[in-house]
Scaffold this active site. Structure first.
Site, PDB file in Angstrom:
ATOM      1  N   CYS A 186       0.812  -1.225   0.000  1.00  0.00           N
ATOM      2  CA  CYS A 186       0.000   0.000   0.000  1.00  0.00           C
ATOM      3  C   CYS A 186       0.845   1.274   0.000  1.00  0.00           C
ATOM      4  O   CYS A 186       0.314   2.355  -0.244  1.00  0.00           O
ATOM      5  CB  CYS A 186      -0.937   0.015   1.205  1.00  0.00           C
ATOM      6  SG  CYS A 186      -1.673  -1.585   1.554  1.00  0.00           S
ATOM      7  N   HIS A 326      -4.161   7.455   5.562  1.00  0.00           N
ATOM      8  CA  HIS A 326      -4.214   6.142   4.916  1.00  0.00           C
ATOM      9  C   HIS A 326      -5.599   5.543   5.145  1.00  0.00           C
ATOM     10  O   HIS A 326      -6.176   4.950   4.237  1.00  0.00           O
ATOM     11  CB  HIS A 326      -3.113   5.242   5.473  1.00  0.00           C
ATOM     12  CG  HIS A 326      -2.948   3.966   4.731  1.00  0.00           C
ATOM     13  ND1 HIS A 326      -2.651   3.923   3.389  1.00  0.00           N
ATOM     14  CD2 HIS A 326      -3.069   2.665   5.125  1.00  0.00           C
ATOM     15  CE1 HIS A 326      -2.580   2.662   2.989  1.00  0.00           C
ATOM     16  NE2 HIS A 326      -2.842   1.878   4.014  1.00  0.00           N
ATOM     17  N   GLU A 337      -3.213   4.798  13.280  1.00  0.00           N
ATOM     18  CA  GLU A 337      -2.913   6.027  12.534  1.00  0.00           C
ATOM     19  C   GLU A 337      -3.401   7.254  13.314  1.00  0.00           C
ATOM     20  O   GLU A 337      -2.719   8.282  13.346  1.00  0.00           O
ATOM     21  CB  GLU A 337      -3.552   5.983  11.144  1.00  0.00           C
ATOM     22  CG  GLU A 337      -3.064   7.140  10.253  1.00  0.00           C
ATOM     23  CD  GLU A 337      -3.623   7.095   8.841  1.00  0.00           C
ATOM     24  OE1 GLU A 337      -4.559   6.307   8.586  1.00  0.00           O
ATOM     25  OE2 GLU A 337      -3.132   7.861   7.992  1.00  0.00           O
ATOM     26  N   LYS A 358     -10.614   6.980   1.104  1.00  0.00           N
ATOM     27  CA  LYS A 358     -10.942   5.569   0.858  1.00  0.00           C
ATOM     28  C   LYS A 358     -12.399   5.285   1.209  1.00  0.00           C
ATOM     29  O   LYS A 358     -12.939   4.253   0.804  1.00  0.00           O
ATOM     30  CB  LYS A 358     -10.012   4.655   1.651  1.00  0.00           C
ATOM     31  CG  LYS A 358      -8.577   4.637   1.135  1.00  0.00           C
ATOM     32  CD  LYS A 358      -7.734   3.588   1.824  1.00  0.00           C
ATOM     33  CE  LYS A 358      -6.314   3.553   1.257  1.00  0.00           C
ATOM     34  NZ  LYS A 358      -5.455   4.631   1.807  1.00  0.00           N
ATOM     35  N   HIS A 363      -9.909   1.005  -1.553  1.00  0.00           N
ATOM     36  CA  HIS A 363      -8.453   0.940  -1.379  1.00  0.00           C
ATOM     37  C   HIS A 363      -7.793   0.505  -2.691  1.00  0.00           C
ATOM     38  O   HIS A 363      -7.949  -0.627  -3.127  1.00  0.00           O
ATOM     39  CB  HIS A 363      -8.126  -0.048  -0.268  1.00  0.00           C
ATOM     40  CG  HIS A 363      -6.718   0.034   0.243  1.00  0.00           C
ATOM     41  ND1 HIS A 363      -5.719   0.736  -0.405  1.00  0.00           N
ATOM     42  CD2 HIS A 363      -6.139  -0.495   1.347  1.00  0.00           C
ATOM     43  CE1 HIS A 363      -4.600   0.631   0.268  1.00  0.00           C
ATOM     44  NE2 HIS A 363      -4.819  -0.110   1.341  1.00  0.00           N
ATOM     45  N   PHE A 426       1.415  -3.098   3.977  1.00  0.00           N
ATOM     46  CA  PHE A 426       1.722  -4.447   4.444  1.00  0.00           C
ATOM     47  C   PHE A 426       3.223  -4.638   4.271  1.00  0.00           C
ATOM     48  O   PHE A 426       3.779  -4.305   3.236  1.00  0.00           O
ATOM     49  CB  PHE A 426       1.037  -5.493   3.554  1.00  0.00           C
ATOM     50  CG  PHE A 426      -0.374  -5.837   3.947  1.00  0.00           C
ATOM     51  CD1 PHE A 426      -0.993  -5.256   5.028  1.00  0.00           C
ATOM     52  CD2 PHE A 426      -1.081  -6.764   3.214  1.00  0.00           C
ATOM     53  CE1 PHE A 426      -2.293  -5.594   5.377  1.00  0.00           C
ATOM     54  CE2 PHE A 426      -2.378  -7.113   3.547  1.00  0.00           C
ATOM     55  CZ  PHE A 426      -2.984  -6.525   4.634  1.00  0.00           C
TER      56      PHE A 426
END
Lengths: 447, 439
Positions: A186, A326, A337, A358, A363, A426
């Site tokens: 990501c 994010h 976050e 998002k 995503h 990830f």
């Protein structure tokens, strides 16, 4: 150190197949989620995604001989790149020897680069079908290599390699400078853009076409994330499924698309009278691998990436008015976050807008960072930030303006001058990219 | 900005030859290949490829946690073991307190996901394909019961980076490049830049590839990139013939190679052994060039010039006088030709040139890093290793093209040598060049 500005932008997304329709869609809070149409998914645990619709790749976005290398995400990438290049004003029309006009790039090819965040490929069962006949009943594949070898034009490997899009772009636009493909899940396109910025700062290129492209809406990848349990299962109401920072979030929504930005040496852009969207002024990248899909609970890595970007830009946290988070809508990511933003910006910053687009786009994985940086740039241009949709019960204890449900418009008295895009991947790679209004002095911002 | 000098303080390598540095280097010097026969077990039954290089199974004891072998693909196990080997060689261990984790970065050039990594899907996918049509409804209703839920995590292409970062507490700059065969050298170059410009004090960097699988091999044979070794009269050791008139394609090999790069003062401050230095780095692309149909390699020429210029290598204004070149030379006809052309344009006449690929095979993303290691060895011994299987240039090269490099199947002495150029190309026209110097 040279300064870097953005002079062209293009996008393909579930909101629309160009920059402005995408931007209008997210600002209006229009969800791109809907039932999956690329294949029959009524028996799947997740039956919806944010898909790109009504898309057709223009013939002049790629070289005709490269048709054989195209796949769904690379087509999105080529289209977004074409829009960005046309938008940049870098193409000049010149008379050709045969009397016809032709376009040429007003840039030294050796100082023109490509930097792409690309996905993990899109091999589909349909594509594999001709080869799967060679599989034994137990799935073993003793002669699969021979099947690939004996095809008339065996392109499946190149068509699905993450690095192929950068090649297609370098060939189409005659980029002979640094050509790079990054895959850090990501964080891929956040890092590819940061890499491009550093290369221009160091003088390795004058212009770099940078961004990302991905598609998670194909069968095998979607299946992988279903199996992992990372996707929302709100099948009865897909448009409410992506709900970053909301109490009732249950996973992210798979999506697809691309965003490309033309990054350019600021002095060069000014000299040629280019339209300048914004300055890309700060970049932070860290590694915080903890467990493969989990973040350290204290926000380590995310914190330092944001701090690095702010410091590189010569700003302070108070100068930043908007964070495109994010914000995936997963339990751990959103909680960590928020904690990280608090650590960098303080616990009481109700003047700080933190939204996750998002909630509408889903995503885009490797393309997410580029698309979300585009939103930051357009937020500076239009002095408004897009909303976080479906945020009915915000995570407690976070005193930010999450821009819930409705876009926020800034005023002339207190304009938006700098914005930050976070990406958390990830595998632990994090990136933070900071853009500021063009013309803002490099070492200070007056709000 | 004052640029910092970047030292190489650790080396790790795993190839078909093994994972001992000394064994690899002696094999390169003595021409001992370790290509083995491949076939149905690798999905290559019936292909035109008979030989490839495959690594010995990495021992689980070399892993930080044996359980990761259940999560990682073979490629990433090899990458992780090799990266940790380079760190260990540099004296960098977790908890050692001889580095700041936030100033410790990692750059990886990684091979792509392979068809063999998707095998958890295969039994069900096969059941779901009838007459070439995929039944997604059947797949959707059965996958949760029949497919390993870890498959997507196993196939993440940044797993070597992720698991090395966990093992070594790496928290700094990082990236995972997917630029085909130049990725590993690109990783070294970008790590060099990060240390040089003060973004990191030390970085682990390198590449890993496991290309001996159906998609790579099938595509490689189909396109003419790979030697059709099953149809040739030669032994395994004779097939890969860099720059030779009888070259007929390359031989794929599995492997990984990593270096620990470090700010010189940081390295000296902790008493680290220094293997050598990195002096220059450049990249370039050929632009609109078709796969396997290139007529020239402007990207390589550009990258060579940039790297040599930065390294301060003497030049007559056009051509640089490096002490040797460890080249890409993979035995693919056009690729070797345009590579030699690029050196004729950029390098002084008579510059010794070697390719170690006749012995290592084409190590893919790890190839350029292995060449760096060979360059360090050549500088240390002041001797260029042989290019095995090279006997003479072909008519095309000798007739129409100017060959200025000095290639030999014998070792060449290079007394007083200080700097070596290392190059690597990808088959889609991206090139990287690096200049290394002796310690």
């Amino acid at each position: 150190m040279r300064r870097v500005v953005i002079t062209g932008i293009g996008a393909v997304s579930p909101q629309g197949n160009d920059r402005e329709s995408t931007w209008a869609g997210v600002c209006a809070g229009r969800s791109g989620a809907g039932p999956i149409t690329q294949f029959e998914a009524s028996t799947w645990p997740v039956k919806f995604a944010c898909e790109v619709r009504d898309f057709k790749l223009q013939a002049d976005a790629y070289l005709p001989q490269h048709q054989k290398y195209l796949n769904r995400p690379s087509e999105f990438g080529l289209a977004a790149a074409h829009e960005a290049m046309m938008d940049s004003g870098l193409l000049e029309t010149q008379p050709a020897a045969d009397g016809h006009a032709e376009t040429a790039l007003s840039c030294d090819p050796e100082l023109f680069g490509i930097s792409i965040g690309a996905g993990i490929g899109a091999v589909s069962p349909k594509e594999l079908a001709s080869m799967l006949r060679s599989l034994a009943a137990d799935g073993s594949y003793a002669e699969l290599g021979r099947v690939v070898q004996d095809q008339t034009e065996s392109r499946i490997f190149l068509r699905n390699h993450p690095g192929t899009l950068a090649y297609l772009l370098s060939a189409r636009w005659n980029a002979q400078g640094p050509v790079t493909t990054v895959h850090t899940a990501c964080a891929s396109s956040g890092q590819s853009i940061g890499q491009a910025m550093l290369q221009i700062q160091r003088g390795e290129a004058d212009v770099i076409l940078a961004g990302g492209a991905d598609s998670l809406a194909g069968e095998l990848l979607l299946a992988g994330f279903c199996l992992l349990g990372a996707l929302s299962r709100r099948n009865d109401d897909p448009k409410k499924a992506s709900r970053p920072f909301d109490r009732d979030r249950d996973g992210f929504v798979a999506s697809e698309g691309a965003a490309m930005l033309v990054l350019e040496n600021r002095d060069r852009a000014i000299a040629r009278g280019a339209k300048i969207y914004a300055e890309i002024a700060g970049f932070g990248e860290t590694e915080s691998a903890f467990r493969i899909t989990d973040l350290p609970p204290d926000g380590r890595g995310t914190v330092e990436a944001m701090q690095q970007a702010i410091e590189m830009a010569g700003l302070t946290p108070e100068d930043v008015g908007y964070i495109n988070a994010h914000g995936t809508s997963t339990e751990v990511n959103d909680r960590v976050e928020c904690h990280a933003v608090q650590r960098v910006f303080g616990e009481q910053r109700m003047d700080l807008c933190v939204s996750s687009t998002k909630s509408t786009t889903g995503h885009l994985i490797s393309a997410a960072g580029a698309l979300e940086l585009m939103f930051c740039v357009l937020a500076l241009r239009d002095q408004k930030v897009p909303p976080t949709m479906n945020l009915d019960h915000p995570i407690p204890g976070c005193a930010f303006d999450f821009v819930a449900h409705r876009e926020k418009v800034f005023t002339n008295e207190k304009p938006l001058r700098a914005a930050l895009s976070n990406s958390i991947g990830f595998g632990g790679s994090n990136s933070a990219v900071l853009v500021k209004a063009h013309g803002t002095p490099s070492a200070q911002v007056t709000l | 900005m004052k640029l910092r000098r970047v030292a190489i303080t650790g080396i790790g390598i795993s190839t078909a030859i093994g994972d001992e540095l000394a064994t690899n280097i002696s094999s390169w010097r003595e021409g001992r290949t370790h290509f083995g026969e491949v076939g149905a077990a690798s999905g290559l039954g019936g292909t035109a490829v008979k030989y490839a290089g495959e690594c010995p199974e990495p021992p689980a004891s070399r892993l930080p946690d044996r359980k990761v072998k259940k999560i990682l693909t073979r490629k990433d196990v090899i990458g992780l073991v090799t990266a940790l080997g380079a760190a260990s060689d540099a004296g960098i261990k977790p908890g050692a307190r001889n580095f700041d984790p936030e100033r410790f970065g990692m750059y990886v050039g990684a091979g792509s996901t392979q068809i063999k990594d998707l095998t958890p899907y295969f039994p069900l996918v096969r059941q779901c394909v009838q007459d070439g049509v995929f039944d997604s409804l059947k797949f959707g209703s059965e996958m949760m019961d029949l497919v390993n839920p870890m498959v997507v995590l196993q196939t993440l292409m940044n797993n070597t980076l992720c698991f090395a970062a966990i093992a070594l507490d790496i928290r700094g700059v990082n990236s995972n490049f997917m630029d085909f065969n130049v990725s590993g050298l690109r990783a070294i170059g970008e790590a060099f830049r990060s240390i040089q410009t003060g973004r990191a004090d030390l970085c682990l960097a390198g590449g890993v590839a496991s290309p001996v699988e159906p998609f790579h091999v099938g595509t490689g044979v189909n396109s003419g990139y790979l030697a059709r070794s099953a149809e040739l009269p030669w032994s395994a050791a004779e097939i890969l013939r860099p720059y030779d008139r009888q070259r007929c394609g390359t031989v794929l090999s599995e492997g990984a190679a990593f270096l620990m790069l470090e700010d010189e003062s940081h390295a000296r401050g902790r008493g680290a052994r220094i293997w050598g230095f990195i002096d220059g780095y450049g990249t370039g692309s050929d632009g609109p060039v078709e796969f396997m149909q290139e007529e020239s390699a402007p990207g390589l020429s550009g990258s060579v010039r940039r790297a040599c210029r930065e390294a301060g290598i003497n030049s007559d204004g056009k051509r640089f006088a490096a002490d040797l070149i460890v080249g890409h030379g993979n035995g693919v006809s056009r690729s070797d030709s345009v590579e030699l052309d690029a050196y004729a344009l950029t390098m002084a006449s008579g510059t010794p040139l070697v390719s170690i690929k006749s012995v290592t095979g084409e190590l893919g993303e790890a190839a350029g890093v292995a060449s760096c290691i060979a360059a360090l060895d050549a500088l240390a011994l002041e001797s260029v290793p042989p290019t095995f299987n090279f006997s003479a240039h072909d008519d095309l090269l000798g007739g129409q093209r100017l060959i200025t490099s000095s290639i030999s199947s014998q070792a060449q002495a290079i007394p007083g040598a200080r700097q070596a150029l290392v190059t690597q190309r990808s088959f889609l026209g991206i090139s990287c060049s690096l200049v290394v110097s002796k310690a």
